[in-house]
Design an enzyme around this catalytic site. Sequence first.
Site, mmCIF file in Angstrom:
data_model
loop_
_atom_site.group_PDB
_atom_site.id
_atom_site.type_symbol
_atom_site.label_atom_id
_atom_site.label_comp_id
_atom_site.label_asym_id
_atom_site.label_seq_id
_atom_site.Cartn_x
_atom_site.Cartn_y
_atom_site.Cartn_z
ATOM 1 N N GLY A 148 -3.537 -6.021 6.711
ATOM 2 C CA GLY A 148 -4.512 -5.103 7.266
ATOM 3 C C GLY A 148 -5.288 -5.640 8.451
ATOM 4 O O GLY A 148 -5.696 -4.886 9.336
ATOM 5 N N THR A 161 0.827 -1.214 0.000
ATOM 6 C CA THR A 161 0.000 0.000 0.000
ATOM 7 C C THR A 161 0.854 1.254 0.000
ATOM 8 O O THR A 161 1.918 1.264 0.619
ATOM 9 C CB THR A 161 -0.826 0.011 1.313
ATOM 10 O OG1 THR A 161 -1.731 -1.071 1.261
ATOM 11 C CG2 THR A 161 -1.572 1.309 1.520
ATOM 12 N N GLY A 190 0.887 -3.373 5.148
ATOM 13 C CA GLY A 190 1.057 -4.745 5.617
ATOM 14 C C GLY A 190 -0.276 -5.443 5.770
ATOM 15 O O GLY A 190 -1.274 -5.036 5.175
ATOM 16 N N VAL A 208 -12.032 -6.564 2.486
ATOM 17 C CA VAL A 208 -11.610 -5.169 2.588
ATOM 18 C C VAL A 208 -10.559 -5.102 3.692
ATOM 19 O O VAL A 208 -10.708 -5.742 4.734
ATOM 20 C CB VAL A 208 -12.821 -4.262 2.925
ATOM 21 C CG1 VAL A 208 -12.375 -2.858 3.326
ATOM 22 C CG2 VAL A 208 -13.783 -4.197 1.733
ATOM 23 N N GLY A 209 -9.504 -4.351 3.450
ATOM 24 C CA GLY A 209 -8.417 -4.270 4.436
ATOM 25 C C GLY A 209 -8.513 -3.043 5.316
ATOM 26 O O GLY A 209 -9.573 -2.439 5.479
ATOM 27 N N ASP A 210 -7.375 -2.678 5.893
ATOM 28 C CA ASP A 210 -7.321 -1.555 6.826
ATOM 29 C C ASP A 210 -7.298 -0.200 6.125
ATOM 30 O O ASP A 210 -7.704 0.812 6.717
ATOM 31 C CB ASP A 210 -6.054 -1.666 7.691
ATOM 32 C CG ASP A 210 -4.785 -1.652 6.836
ATOM 33 O OD1 ASP A 210 -4.765 -2.331 5.786
ATOM 34 O OD2 ASP A 210 -3.824 -0.950 7.203
HETATM 35 N N1 ASP Z 1 -2.717 -2.959 4.189
HETATM 36 C C1 ASP Z 1 -3.140 -3.489 2.933
HETATM 37 C C2 ASP Z 1 -4.314 -4.381 3.135
HETATM 38 O O1 ASP Z 1 -4.356 -5.104 4.121
HETATM 39 C C3 ASP Z 1 -2.093 -4.257 2.248
HETATM 40 C C4 ASP Z 1 -0.864 -3.492 1.909
HETATM 41 O O2 ASP Z 1 -0.251 -2.843 2.732
HETATM 42 O O3 ASP Z 1 -0.502 -3.537 0.753
HETATM 43 O O4 ASP Z 1 -5.162 -4.412 2.291
#
Ligand code: ASP
Length: 331
Positions: A247, A193, A245, A222-224
Amino acid sequence: MLNRRKFLEKLSAAGVLTLLPEVVKSVPVPAGITDDNIAAPAVISTWSHGIPANKKAMEVMQMGGSVVDAVEQAVMIPEADPMNRSVGLGGTPDRDGHVTLDASIMGPDGNAGSVCFLEHIIHPISVARLVMEKTPHVMLAGEGALQFALENGFEEQNLLTPETEKAWKEWLKESDYNPEVNWEDKPNEFHDTIGLLAMDKNGDMAGACTTSGLGYKIRGRVGDSPIIGAGLFVDNEIGGATATGMGELVMKTLGSFLVVELMRQGRSPQQACKEAVERIVQKVPENKIRQVGFIAMNKRGETGAFCLQPGFNYAVHQKGENKMIDSRSYY
Ligand code: ASP
Protein backbone atom coordinates in the site's frame (compact mmCIF):
# COMPACT_ATOMS: atom_id res chain seq x y z
CA MET A 1 6.71 37.75 -20.66
CA LEU A 2 6.35 35.09 -23.38
CA ASN A 3 3.56 35.70 -25.84
CA ARG A 4 1.63 32.69 -27.17
CA ARG A 5 3.54 32.50 -30.50
CA LYS A 6 6.94 32.64 -28.79
CA PHE A 7 5.79 30.10 -26.27
CA LEU A 8 4.73 27.69 -29.05
CA GLU A 9 8.02 28.29 -30.88
CA LYS A 10 9.91 27.41 -27.72
CA LEU A 11 7.86 24.25 -27.24
CA SER A 12 8.43 23.32 -30.85
CA ALA A 13 12.18 23.87 -30.55
CA ALA A 14 12.18 21.67 -27.48
CA GLY A 15 10.39 18.94 -29.42
CA VAL A 16 7.43 19.12 -27.07
CA LEU A 17 4.86 19.82 -29.78
CA THR A 18 5.44 16.44 -31.37
CA LEU A 19 3.97 15.00 -28.18
CA LEU A 20 0.87 17.14 -28.26
CA PRO A 21 -1.20 15.39 -30.97
CA GLU A 22 -1.16 12.27 -28.80
CA VAL A 23 -2.68 14.23 -25.92
CA VAL A 24 -5.13 16.17 -28.09
CA LYS A 25 -6.36 12.95 -29.70
CA SER A 26 -7.35 11.63 -26.26
CA VAL A 27 -11.08 12.01 -25.88
CA PRO A 28 -12.70 11.51 -22.51
CA VAL A 29 -15.07 8.58 -22.25
CA PRO A 30 -18.47 10.16 -22.80
CA ALA A 31 -20.76 10.33 -19.79
CA GLY A 32 -23.83 9.48 -21.86
CA ILE A 33 -23.57 5.80 -22.72
CA THR A 34 -26.09 4.10 -24.94
CA ASP A 35 -27.31 0.55 -24.46
CA ASP A 36 -25.58 -0.79 -27.54
CA ASN A 37 -22.01 0.15 -26.62
CA ILE A 38 -21.98 -0.73 -22.95
CA ALA A 39 -20.88 -4.14 -21.64
CA ALA A 40 -22.97 -4.00 -18.46
CA PRO A 41 -23.55 -5.35 -15.94
CA ALA A 42 -19.92 -6.09 -15.19
CA VAL A 43 -17.79 -6.85 -12.13
CA ILE A 44 -14.01 -6.96 -11.75
CA SER A 45 -12.04 -7.81 -8.63
CA THR A 46 -8.56 -8.67 -7.38
CA TRP A 47 -7.17 -12.19 -6.91
CA SER A 48 -9.00 -15.52 -6.98
CA HIS A 49 -11.26 -14.68 -4.04
CA GLY A 50 -12.78 -12.37 -6.66
CA ILE A 51 -14.60 -15.26 -8.36
CA PRO A 52 -17.19 -15.92 -5.61
CA ALA A 53 -17.33 -12.20 -4.83
CA ASN A 54 -18.07 -11.32 -8.48
CA LYS A 55 -20.77 -13.97 -8.57
CA LYS A 56 -22.39 -12.49 -5.49
CA ALA A 57 -22.28 -8.96 -6.91
CA MET A 58 -24.00 -10.13 -10.09
CA GLU A 59 -26.67 -12.00 -8.14
CA VAL A 60 -27.41 -8.95 -5.99
CA MET A 61 -27.81 -6.75 -9.06
CA GLN A 62 -29.95 -9.36 -10.83
CA MET A 63 -32.21 -9.52 -7.77
CA GLY A 64 -32.74 -5.78 -8.03
CA GLY A 65 -30.20 -4.68 -5.41
CA SER A 66 -28.31 -1.44 -5.93
CA VAL A 67 -24.76 -1.38 -7.21
CA VAL A 68 -23.65 -0.31 -3.72
CA ASP A 69 -25.45 -3.32 -2.21
CA ALA A 70 -23.67 -5.44 -4.80
CA VAL A 71 -20.12 -4.33 -4.00
CA GLU A 72 -20.72 -4.47 -0.24
CA GLN A 73 -22.25 -7.94 -0.21
CA ALA A 74 -19.64 -9.23 -2.66
CA VAL A 75 -16.64 -8.39 -0.49
CA MET A 76 -18.41 -9.62 2.64
CA ILE A 77 -17.74 -13.14 1.32
CA PRO A 78 -13.93 -13.04 1.74
CA GLU A 79 -14.38 -10.97 4.91
CA ALA A 80 -16.35 -13.84 6.48
CA ASP A 81 -14.06 -16.61 5.18
CA PRO A 82 -11.76 -17.78 8.02
CA MET A 83 -9.46 -19.44 5.49
CA ASN A 84 -8.74 -16.15 3.76
CA ARG A 85 -5.59 -14.83 5.46
CA SER A 86 -5.77 -11.29 4.15
CA VAL A 87 -9.32 -10.06 4.71
CA GLY A 88 -11.64 -9.89 7.75
CA LEU A 89 -11.99 -13.03 9.90
CA GLY A 90 -8.76 -15.03 9.82
CA GLY A 91 -6.80 -12.07 8.47
CA THR A 92 -3.10 -12.11 9.34
CA PRO A 93 -2.52 -10.05 12.51
CA ASP A 94 -0.03 -7.28 13.14
CA ARG A 95 3.26 -8.14 14.87
CA ASP A 96 1.56 -7.89 18.28
CA GLY A 97 -1.12 -10.42 17.33
CA HIS A 98 -4.00 -8.00 16.67
CA VAL A 99 -6.11 -8.26 13.51
CA THR A 100 -6.66 -4.67 12.34
CA LEU A 101 -8.83 -4.00 9.31
CA ASP A 102 -9.05 -1.30 6.63
CA ALA A 103 -11.96 -0.88 4.18
CA SER A 104 -13.47 1.67 1.82
CA ILE A 105 -16.51 2.03 -0.39
CA MET A 106 -17.65 4.50 -3.04
CA GLY A 107 -21.00 4.87 -4.75
CA PRO A 108 -22.18 6.27 -8.08
CA ASP A 109 -23.16 9.55 -6.43
CA GLY A 110 -19.50 10.24 -5.59
CA ASN A 111 -20.09 9.53 -1.93
CA ALA A 112 -17.38 7.67 -0.05
CA GLY A 113 -16.83 6.03 3.33
CA SER A 114 -14.00 4.20 5.00
CA VAL A 115 -12.66 2.75 8.20
CA CYS A 116 -9.09 2.05 9.18
CA PHE A 117 -7.29 0.33 12.05
CA LEU A 118 -10.63 -1.22 13.02
CA GLU A 119 -10.54 -4.25 15.32
CA HIS A 120 -13.03 -7.00 16.29
CA ILE A 121 -15.59 -6.34 13.53
CA ILE A 122 -15.90 -9.01 10.87
CA HIS A 123 -17.40 -6.74 8.20
CA PRO A 124 -15.46 -3.46 8.06
CA ILE A 125 -16.96 -2.79 4.62
CA SER A 126 -20.43 -2.47 6.19
CA VAL A 127 -19.09 -0.02 8.77
CA ALA A 128 -17.48 1.95 5.93
CA ARG A 129 -20.84 2.02 4.13
CA LEU A 130 -22.51 3.31 7.28
CA VAL A 131 -19.89 6.05 7.61
CA MET A 132 -20.65 6.97 3.99
CA GLU A 133 -24.41 6.99 4.32
CA LYS A 134 -25.08 8.03 7.91
CA THR A 135 -22.39 10.54 8.78
CA PRO A 136 -21.06 13.78 7.29
CA HIS A 137 -17.58 12.20 7.31
CA VAL A 138 -15.52 9.96 5.07
CA MET A 139 -13.22 8.08 7.42
CA LEU A 140 -13.29 6.77 10.98
CA ALA A 141 -10.25 5.21 12.62
CA GLY A 142 -9.40 2.77 15.39
CA GLU A 143 -11.30 3.02 18.64
CA GLY A 144 -13.66 5.65 17.26
CA ALA A 145 -14.57 3.43 14.33
CA LEU A 146 -15.16 0.52 16.71
CA GLN A 147 -17.32 2.67 18.98
CA PHE A 148 -19.35 3.83 15.95
CA ALA A 149 -19.79 0.23 14.79
CA LEU A 150 -20.95 -0.96 18.22
CA GLU A 151 -23.36 1.95 18.56
CA ASN A 152 -24.86 0.90 15.24
CA GLY A 153 -25.49 -2.70 16.17
CA PHE A 154 -22.31 -4.44 14.99
CA GLU A 155 -21.00 -7.13 17.30
CA GLU A 156 -17.45 -7.62 18.52
CA GLN A 157 -15.76 -10.90 17.82
CA ASN A 158 -12.31 -12.41 17.93
CA LEU A 159 -10.93 -12.31 14.38
CA LEU A 160 -7.73 -14.20 15.21
CA THR A 161 -8.34 -17.85 14.30
CA PRO A 162 -6.34 -20.75 15.80
CA GLU A 163 -4.56 -21.07 12.42
CA THR A 164 -3.55 -17.41 12.16
CA GLU A 165 -2.50 -17.38 15.81
CA LYS A 166 -0.29 -20.40 15.21
CA ALA A 167 1.26 -18.84 12.11
CA TRP A 168 1.87 -15.57 14.01
CA LYS A 169 3.60 -17.42 16.88
CA GLU A 170 5.76 -19.18 14.31
CA TRP A 171 6.59 -15.82 12.69
CA LEU A 172 7.50 -14.35 16.11
CA LYS A 173 10.41 -16.78 16.43
CA GLU A 174 12.34 -14.85 13.77
CA SER A 175 10.17 -11.74 13.55
CA ASP A 176 11.53 -11.18 10.09
CA TYR A 177 9.61 -8.25 8.64
CA ASN A 178 10.50 -7.44 5.09
CA PRO A 179 7.26 -7.57 3.17
CA GLU A 180 7.44 -9.24 -0.20
CA VAL A 181 11.18 -9.21 -0.65
CA ASN A 182 10.91 -12.89 -1.53
CA TRP A 183 8.34 -12.02 -4.11
CA GLU A 184 9.27 -14.79 -6.50
CA ASP A 185 9.40 -17.49 -3.83
CA LYS A 186 6.37 -16.44 -1.85
CA PRO A 187 4.20 -14.33 -4.12
CA ASN A 188 1.19 -13.76 -1.88
CA GLU A 189 2.49 -14.45 1.58
CA PHE A 190 2.00 -11.01 3.05
CA HIS A 191 -1.05 -9.60 1.30
CA ASP A 192 -4.15 -10.12 -0.86
CA THR A 193 -6.70 -7.35 -0.49
CA ILE A 194 -9.99 -7.67 -2.28
CA GLY A 195 -10.79 -4.61 -4.37
CA LEU A 196 -13.95 -4.89 -6.45
CA LEU A 197 -15.66 -2.63 -9.00
CA ALA A 198 -19.17 -3.18 -10.32
CA MET A 199 -21.35 -1.57 -12.96
CA ASP A 200 -25.09 -2.19 -13.06
CA LYS A 201 -27.20 -2.51 -16.20
CA ASN A 202 -27.76 1.27 -16.25
CA GLY A 203 -24.01 1.90 -16.30
CA ASP A 204 -23.80 3.14 -12.71
CA MET A 205 -20.64 2.19 -10.86
CA ALA A 206 -19.52 1.50 -7.30
CA GLY A 207 -16.42 0.04 -5.68
CA ALA A 208 -15.33 -1.62 -2.45
CA CYS A 209 -11.96 -2.53 -0.99
CA THR A 210 -11.28 -4.46 2.23
CA THR A 211 -8.21 -5.96 3.84
CA SER A 212 -6.38 -6.94 6.99
CA GLY A 213 -3.39 -5.19 5.42
CA LEU A 214 0.17 -6.34 5.42
CA GLY A 215 0.81 -9.36 7.61
CA TYR A 216 2.83 -8.66 10.78
CA LYS A 217 2.78 -4.93 10.12
CA ILE A 218 3.79 -2.46 12.85
CA ARG A 219 0.82 -1.88 15.15
CA GLY A 220 -1.12 1.14 13.95
CA ARG A 221 0.02 0.86 10.35
CA VAL A 222 -2.73 1.75 7.86
CA GLY A 223 -2.40 0.93 4.17
CA ASP A 224 -3.83 2.26 0.93
CA SER A 225 -7.13 0.34 1.01
CA PRO A 226 -9.13 2.79 3.17
CA ILE A 227 -7.60 5.89 1.58
CA ILE A 228 -10.01 7.25 -1.02
CA GLY A 229 -8.01 7.82 -4.19
CA ALA A 230 -5.22 5.42 -3.17
CA GLY A 231 -6.75 1.96 -2.71
CA LEU A 232 -10.06 2.82 -4.37
CA PHE A 233 -11.58 5.51 -6.53
CA VAL A 234 -14.82 5.67 -8.51
CA ASP A 235 -16.03 8.55 -10.64
CA ASN A 236 -19.37 7.58 -12.13
CA GLU A 237 -18.73 9.74 -15.20
CA ILE A 238 -15.46 8.00 -16.04
CA GLY A 239 -14.92 4.67 -14.29
CA GLY A 240 -13.24 3.17 -11.26
CA ALA A 241 -9.96 1.68 -10.09
CA THR A 242 -8.71 -0.25 -7.08
CA ALA A 243 -5.35 -1.53 -5.89
CA THR A 244 -3.67 -4.39 -4.11
CA GLY A 245 -0.11 -5.00 -2.98
CA MET A 246 2.26 -2.88 -0.95
CA GLY A 247 0.00 0.00 0.00
CA GLU A 248 2.83 2.43 0.69
CA LEU A 249 3.71 2.55 -3.02
CA VAL A 250 0.06 3.16 -3.93
CA MET A 251 -0.29 5.90 -1.30
CA LYS A 252 2.84 7.72 -2.47
CA THR A 253 1.35 8.00 -5.97
CA LEU A 254 -2.38 8.15 -5.14
CA GLY A 255 -2.70 5.25 -7.56
CA SER A 256 -6.43 4.62 -8.01
CA PHE A 257 -7.19 8.32 -8.47
CA LEU A 258 -4.37 8.48 -11.00
CA VAL A 259 -5.82 5.55 -12.97
CA VAL A 260 -9.25 7.21 -13.11
CA GLU A 261 -7.75 10.55 -14.13
CA LEU A 262 -5.79 8.84 -16.91
CA MET A 263 -9.03 7.24 -18.12
CA ARG A 264 -10.59 10.72 -18.01
CA GLN A 265 -7.87 11.80 -20.42
CA GLY A 266 -8.85 9.00 -22.79
CA ARG A 267 -6.62 6.09 -21.75
CA SER A 268 -8.14 2.62 -21.79
CA PRO A 269 -8.39 0.93 -18.37
CA GLN A 270 -5.44 -1.27 -19.33
CA GLN A 271 -3.26 1.65 -20.44
CA ALA A 272 -4.24 3.71 -17.38
CA CYS A 273 -3.23 0.88 -15.00
CA LYS A 274 0.05 0.46 -16.87
CA GLU A 275 0.88 4.16 -16.60
CA ALA A 276 0.05 4.19 -12.88
CA VAL A 277 2.49 1.30 -12.39
CA GLU A 278 5.09 3.17 -14.46
CA ARG A 279 4.59 6.18 -12.19
CA ILE A 280 5.50 3.98 -9.22
CA VAL A 281 8.58 2.76 -11.06
CA GLN A 282 9.61 6.37 -11.73
CA LYS A 283 8.89 7.72 -8.27
CA VAL A 284 9.26 5.00 -5.66
CA PRO A 285 12.73 3.43 -5.44
CA GLU A 286 11.62 0.22 -3.74
CA ASN A 287 9.45 -0.71 -6.75
CA LYS A 288 11.85 -3.50 -7.73
CA ILE A 289 11.24 -5.51 -4.58
CA ARG A 290 7.56 -4.82 -3.97
CA GLN A 291 4.30 -5.79 -5.62
CA VAL A 292 1.42 -3.53 -6.62
CA GLY A 293 -1.51 -4.43 -8.86
CA PHE A 294 -4.25 -2.18 -10.22
CA ILE A 295 -7.55 -3.13 -11.83
CA ALA A 296 -9.89 -0.69 -13.57
CA MET A 297 -13.17 -0.47 -15.44
CA ASN A 298 -14.50 2.40 -17.52
CA LYS A 299 -18.05 3.48 -18.29
CA ARG A 300 -18.20 1.27 -21.35
CA GLY A 301 -17.58 -1.76 -19.16
CA GLU A 302 -14.07 -2.18 -20.57
CA THR A 303 -11.66 -3.61 -18.02
CA GLY A 304 -7.91 -3.75 -17.57
CA ALA A 305 -5.14 -4.38 -15.07
CA PHE A 306 -1.40 -4.04 -14.62
CA CYS A 307 1.09 -4.91 -11.89
CA LEU A 308 4.74 -4.49 -10.96
CA GLN A 309 5.81 -8.12 -10.55
CA PRO A 310 4.44 -11.20 -12.30
CA GLY A 311 1.94 -13.17 -10.26
CA PHE A 312 -1.06 -10.88 -9.87
CA ASN A 313 -4.37 -12.07 -11.26
CA TYR A 314 -7.94 -10.81 -11.20
CA ALA A 315 -11.49 -11.94 -11.85
CA VAL A 316 -13.85 -10.47 -14.45
CA HIS A 317 -17.57 -11.30 -14.59
CA GLN A 318 -19.14 -10.07 -17.79
CA LYS A 319 -21.40 -11.36 -20.58
CA GLY A 320 -22.29 -14.49 -18.63
CA GLU A 321 -18.70 -15.51 -17.89
CA ASN A 322 -16.78 -15.24 -14.59
CA LYS A 323 -13.10 -15.89 -15.19
CA MET A 324 -9.58 -15.34 -13.87
CA ILE A 325 -7.11 -13.35 -15.96
CA ASP A 326 -3.35 -13.11 -15.41
CA SER A 327 -2.27 -9.48 -15.24
CA ARG A 328 0.55 -8.21 -17.37
CA SER A 329 3.46 -6.90 -15.32
CA TYR A 330 6.18 -4.26 -15.57
CA TYR A 331 8.98 -6.67 -14.60
N1 ASP B 1 -2.84 -3.04 -0.12
C1 ASP B 1 -2.88 -3.69 1.15
C2 ASP B 1 -2.16 -2.88 2.16
O1 ASP B 1 -1.14 -2.28 1.84
C3 ASP B 1 -2.28 -5.03 1.12
C4 ASP B 1 -2.92 -6.00 0.20
O2 ASP B 1 -3.12 -5.76 -0.97
O3 ASP B 1 -3.25 -7.07 0.68
O4 ASP B 1 -2.58 -2.87 3.28
